[in-house]
Design a protein around this motif. Structure first.
Motif, mmCIF file in Angstrom:
data_model
loop_
_atom_site.group_PDB
_atom_site.id
_atom_site.type_symbol
_atom_site.label_atom_id
_atom_site.label_comp_id
_atom_site.label_asym_id
_atom_site.label_seq_id
_atom_site.Cartn_x
_atom_site.Cartn_y
_atom_site.Cartn_z
ATOM 1 N N THR A 289 -2.813 -4.346 -2.571
ATOM 2 C CA THR A 289 -3.449 -3.101 -2.127
ATOM 3 C C THR A 289 -4.763 -2.913 -2.845
ATOM 4 O O THR A 289 -4.819 -2.995 -4.075
ATOM 5 C CB THR A 289 -2.547 -1.893 -2.459
ATOM 6 O OG1 THR A 289 -1.306 -2.056 -1.792
ATOM 7 C CG2 THR A 289 -3.185 -0.581 -2.053
ATOM 8 N N GLU B 208 -2.674 7.447 7.339
ATOM 9 C CA GLU B 208 -3.858 6.636 7.018
ATOM 10 C C GLU B 208 -3.905 6.195 5.556
ATOM 11 O O GLU B 208 -4.778 5.413 5.185
ATOM 12 C CB GLU B 208 -5.138 7.405 7.370
ATOM 13 C CG GLU B 208 -5.257 7.741 8.842
ATOM 14 C CD GLU B 208 -5.348 6.510 9.720
ATOM 15 O OE1 GLU B 208 -5.990 5.516 9.311
ATOM 16 O OE2 GLU B 208 -4.763 6.536 10.822
ATOM 17 N N PRO C 6 0.802 -1.236 0.000
ATOM 18 C CA PRO C 6 0.000 0.000 0.000
ATOM 19 C C PRO C 6 0.831 1.280 0.000
ATOM 20 O O PRO C 6 0.494 2.232 -0.708
ATOM 21 C CB PRO C 6 -0.832 -0.108 1.288
ATOM 22 C CG PRO C 6 -0.953 -1.567 1.538
ATOM 23 C CD PRO C 6 0.359 -2.157 1.073
ATOM 24 N N SER D 3 -8.292 6.076 -1.353
ATOM 25 C CA SER D 3 -7.842 5.341 -0.168
ATOM 26 C C SER D 3 -7.115 4.076 -0.602
ATOM 27 O O SER D 3 -7.374 3.530 -1.677
ATOM 28 C CB SER D 3 -9.007 5.015 0.754
ATOM 29 O OG SER D 3 -9.972 4.225 0.087
ATOM 30 N N TYR D 4 -6.216 3.638 0.257
ATOM 31 C CA TYR D 4 -5.346 2.498 -0.020
ATOM 32 C C TYR D 4 -5.348 1.610 1.215
ATOM 33 O O TYR D 4 -5.059 2.080 2.308
ATOM 34 C CB TYR D 4 -3.914 2.976 -0.282
ATOM 35 C CG TYR D 4 -3.817 4.047 -1.346
ATOM 36 C CD1 TYR D 4 -3.364 3.748 -2.615
ATOM 37 C CD2 TYR D 4 -4.172 5.369 -1.068
ATOM 38 C CE1 TYR D 4 -3.266 4.727 -3.594
ATOM 39 C CE2 TYR D 4 -4.085 6.352 -2.040
ATOM 40 C CZ TYR D 4 -3.635 6.028 -3.296
ATOM 41 O OH TYR D 4 -3.535 7.003 -4.265
ATOM 42 N N ARG D 5 -5.646 0.317 1.028
ATOM 43 C CA ARG D 5 -5.614 -0.576 2.185
ATOM 44 C C ARG D 5 -5.075 -1.931 1.769
ATOM 45 O O ARG D 5 -5.305 -2.401 0.648
ATOM 46 C CB ARG D 5 -6.973 -0.698 2.851
ATOM 47 C CG ARG D 5 -8.013 -1.423 2.074
ATOM 48 C CD ARG D 5 -9.351 -1.449 2.849
ATOM 49 N NE ARG D 5 -10.294 -2.295 2.144
ATOM 50 C CZ ARG D 5 -10.509 -3.567 2.412
ATOM 51 N NH1 ARG D 5 -9.897 -4.152 3.414
ATOM 52 N NH2 ARG D 5 -11.367 -4.272 1.699
#
Length: 151
Positions: free
Chosen positions: A103, A73, A14, A95-97
């Motif tokens: 990712t 975050e 990520p 957003s990146y998770r």
């Protein structure tokens, strides 16, 4: 308020995906629609980086945008600033998770067409959906191939 939300899984860490996709100076390498990307201001304060930049497409149209990167975050808040047309407003959240396989990169776009923009909303949404999915697939291909690496 129309909303477009798309995700793609990229086989990479990520932090690397975040760093590559937010390196505005290299956007003409990772997005096929931009002929130029110029950072106007960049200020980093610990966890946050605020960037104002100008994009130019291959037809010569330019606009200025703003981004706020949350390095802890791995979230980005952004908006198109000037000119706004064809939008009344355009707000983005990337957003990146971490997920199995790499990712999950998710882009959310909240917008409203400008008064006087003559493209029907349904057509505008569909074009933006196709465009976003194509961009995400291209980014996945570029990152997974190793053609672009984090600076």
């Amino acid at each position: 308020m129309p909303r477009i939300e798309n995700s793609v899984v990229i086989a990479e860490d990520p932090r690397k995906v975040f760093d590559i996709t937010n390196d505005i100076d290299r956007w003409s390498e990772i997005f096929d629609e931009y002929s130029a990307a110029e950072v106007v201001t960049r200020e980093r304060d610990g966890r946050w980086t605020e960037i104002v930049f100008e994009l130019t497409d291959h037809e010569g149209r330019s606009w200025r945008s703003w981004r706020l990167l949350d390095h802890r975050e791995l979230v980005v808040y952004a908006e198109r600033r000037d000119p706004l047309f064809p939008f009344r407003y355009m707000h983005l959240r990337w957003s990146y998770r971490a997920v199995a396989g790499g990712t999950e990169m998710t882009w959310v776009q909240d917008f409203e067409p400008a008064d006087g923009f003559d493209v029907p909303l349904e057509s505008m949404v569909e074009r933006m959906q196709v465009h976003t999915r194509r961009n995400q697939a291209g980014i996945r291909r570029i990152i997974e191939s190793g053609a672009v690496r984090a600076a």
